[in-house]
Design a protein around this motif. Structure first.
Motif, short mmCIF file in Angstrom:
data_model
loop_
_atom_site.label_atom_id
_atom_site.label_comp_id
_atom_site.label_asym_id
_atom_site.label_seq_id
_atom_site.Cartn_x
_atom_site.Cartn_y
_atom_site.Cartn_z
N PRO A 230 -5.74 -14.65 -6.53
CA PRO A 230 -6.71 -13.70 -6.28
C PRO A 230 -7.03 -13.10 -7.62
CG PRO A 230 -4.99 -13.29 -4.60
CD PRO A 230 -4.44 -14.18 -5.66
N LEU B 73 0.95 -1.08 -0.06
CA LEU B 73 0.10 0.10 -0.21
C LEU B 73 0.96 1.25 -0.11
CD1 LEU B 73 -2.80 1.20 0.27
CD2 LEU B 73 -2.39 1.28 2.91
N GLU C 144 -4.71 -16.62 3.54
CA GLU C 144 -5.36 -15.92 2.45
C GLU C 144 -4.76 -14.52 2.56
OE1 GLU C 144 -9.87 -16.04 1.62
OE2 GLU C 144 -9.71 -17.08 3.58
N TRP C 145 -4.57 -13.93 3.70
CA TRP C 145 -4.19 -12.48 3.66
C TRP C 145 -2.85 -12.43 3.18
CZ3 TRP C 145 -4.99 -7.70 3.49
CH2 TRP C 145 -4.11 -6.97 3.82
N VAL D 3 -7.28 0.35 2.91
CA VAL D 3 -7.38 -1.06 2.55
C VAL D 3 -8.13 -1.65 3.69
CG1 VAL D 3 -6.24 -3.42 2.12
CG2 VAL D 3 -5.44 -1.21 0.76
N ASP D 4 -9.05 -2.52 3.38
CA ASP D 4 -9.88 -3.22 4.50
C ASP D 4 -9.78 -4.70 4.12
OD1 ASP D 4 -11.12 -0.80 5.91
OD2 ASP D 4 -11.89 -0.31 4.11
N ARG D 5 -9.27 -5.37 5.23
CA ARG D 5 -9.20 -6.77 5.29
C ARG D 5 -10.47 -7.38 5.99
NH1 ARG D 5 -4.88 -9.86 9.13
NH2 ARG D 5 -5.62 -12.11 8.94
N ALA E 243 -13.40 -14.36 0.14
CA ALA E 243 -13.10 -13.15 1.14
C ALA E 243 -12.85 -11.95 0.32
CB ALA E 243 -12.36 -13.24 2.24
N GLU F 241 0.44 -11.20 -3.50
CA GLU F 241 0.03 -10.74 -4.81
C GLU F 241 0.15 -9.27 -5.15
OE1 GLU F 241 -3.23 -9.22 -5.64
OE2 GLU F 241 -3.32 -9.92 -7.83
N ASP F 242 0.15 -8.57 -3.87
CA ASP F 242 0.30 -7.07 -3.95
C ASP F 242 1.85 -6.81 -4.02
OD1 ASP F 242 -0.94 -4.54 -3.71
OD2 ASP F 242 -0.57 -4.23 -1.54
N MET G 201 -11.42 -13.07 7.00
CA MET G 201 -10.27 -13.50 6.00
C MET G 201 -9.07 -14.08 6.93
SD MET G 201 -8.06 -11.17 3.40
CE MET G 201 -7.86 -11.86 1.66
N VAL H 46 -10.92 -8.10 -0.37
CA VAL H 46 -10.02 -7.04 0.40
C VAL H 46 -10.58 -5.90 -0.37
CG1 VAL H 46 -7.65 -6.11 0.61
CG2 VAL H 46 -8.12 -8.52 0.90
N ARG H 47 -11.15 -4.68 0.18
CA ARG H 47 -11.33 -3.60 -0.44
C ARG H 47 -10.41 -2.53 -0.32
NH1 ARG H 47 -15.39 -2.85 2.57
NH2 ARG H 47 -14.81 -1.05 3.82
N GLU H 48 -9.89 -2.00 -1.53
CA GLU H 48 -9.28 -0.71 -1.45
C GLU H 48 -9.88 0.36 -1.97
OE1 GLU H 48 -5.21 -1.52 -2.92
OE2 GLU H 48 -4.83 0.43 -3.57
N HIS I 259 -1.23 -14.40 1.12
CA HIS I 259 -1.71 -14.57 -0.39
C HIS I 259 -1.74 -13.38 -0.95
CE1 HIS I 259 -2.86 -16.59 -4.28
NE2 HIS I 259 -1.71 -17.38 -3.78
N TYR I 260 -2.58 -12.64 -0.22
CA TYR I 260 -3.15 -11.21 -1.00
C TYR I 260 -1.80 -10.28 -0.93
CZ TYR I 260 -4.43 -6.14 -0.99
OH TYR I 260 -4.39 -5.16 -1.07
#
Lengths: 247, 71
Positions: free
Chosen positions: B21, A146, A169-170, A159-161, B45, A176-177, A165, B47-49, A172-173
């Protein structure tokens, strides 16, 4: 000067050592001249007195020069550390705590820090306020996460997790980010809400710094809290401008 | 076929690969903020940005006006 690095400049680059060396050299030279005159076969008493007075003068001037250099170094040292930014972050943290009526939130309820842009990396300027996690001096690529995205695009982003979650998974995100697997795994695992606010320079799109906040409560940064944080960051930007760029 | 060939050794089920994802297009766009993407995790699930749109005055106040002075 811009927001300084967490690494202080070397001591030899200050003025005090140079002034002290010059003073010691003058005193040694004066003492040597007096000793030479005293041991001379053609000793001249008036000349010894004159050299003595000159030595006292050199000693006084050296002391004054060292004192002035120390004062100047202390002033510069104050500008060459980013620690002052923590004051602004404490105010911001307290304002959010009051806004949310959180009487005694625990460690990490809300963490705030500042990252300064240094080429293609972001350096965490100060340890987290609101947590004992520290972290000052850590470096991150502007191509990841971010804060990297906010540094590149110059937009306020949050950003909202989701609360449900899971960690796998987190992580992994995060990978990916743009984070490496190792970096993702070293992040604090109980974070659910994130906000990053850029501080820029006018006329150009150069982001100078990014104020970063995260919290352990899902959807922590609602619109009201976000507006409060942005207002607080405006104050921090004014301080950076006044202290580092105009000081 | 030999008897040994008939013995079937139970195999542990292969771990399913975690699907990557995916991203959804913009979800919400109001005066103050704009959701730019929602990352849908493998288990659904999200994730919102959100991009927060600043007023011109707020954007100006977030800027450093001074220049780096010569040293």
């Amino acid at each position: 000067m811009p927001i300084p690095s967490t690494t202080p400049p070397p001591g030899w680059s200050r003025e005090t050592p140079a002034a002290a060396v010059a003073g010691v050299a003058a005193v040694v030279a004066g003492t040597f001249a007096i000793a030479k005159e005293l041991t001379s076969a053609t000793r001249s008493t008036p000349q010894v007195y004159a050299l003595g007075i000159a030595l006292l003068g050199a000693l006084s001037l050296s002391t004054l020069a060292v004192a002035r250099a120390r004062r100047k170094d202390a002033k510069e040292a104050k500008q060459e550390t980013p620690d002052d930014l923590r004051g602004c972050l404490h105010v911001l943290h307290a304002a959010v705590r009051a806004y949310k009526s959180a009487e005694n939130p625990g460690d990490g309820w809300l963490r705030i820090t500042v990252h300064r842009l240094d080429g293609n990396t972001l350096e965490q300027s100060v340890g987290y306020v609101g947590s004992e996690d520290g972290g000052a001096g850590r470096r991150f690529s502007i191509n990841a996460g971010l804060i990297g995205r906010v540094a590149r695009v110059g937009q306020v982003r949050r950003v909202d997790r989701p609360a449900d979650m899971g960690l796998a998974e987190w992580l992994h995100y995060l990978v990916e980010d743009g984070l490496t697997q190792e970096a993702a795994e070293t992040t604090r695992r109980d974070r659910f809400a994130f906000l990053a606010v850029p501080i820029q320079s006018p006329g150009v799109t150069a982001v100078r710094a990014v104020v970063y906040l995260d919290a352990g409560t899902p959807d922590f940064f609602d619109d009201g809290t976000t507006a409060l944080v942005i207002a607080g960051t405006e104050g921090l930007a004014a301080w950076v401008d006044e202290h580092y760029y105009r000081g | 076929m030999t008897s040994a060939a008939r013995i079937s050794v139970p195999q542990a089920p292969a771990e399913a690969p975690v699907p990557a994802p995916t991203r959804e297009p913009v979800e919400r766009n109001d005066e103050r903020s704009r959701v730019v993407s929602r990352v849908i995790s493998p288990k659904g699930a999200r994730v919102r940005e959100t991009v927060v749109i600043l007023s011109e005055a707020a954007a100006r106040r977030l800027m450093i006006q001074g220049q780096i002075p010569p040293r």
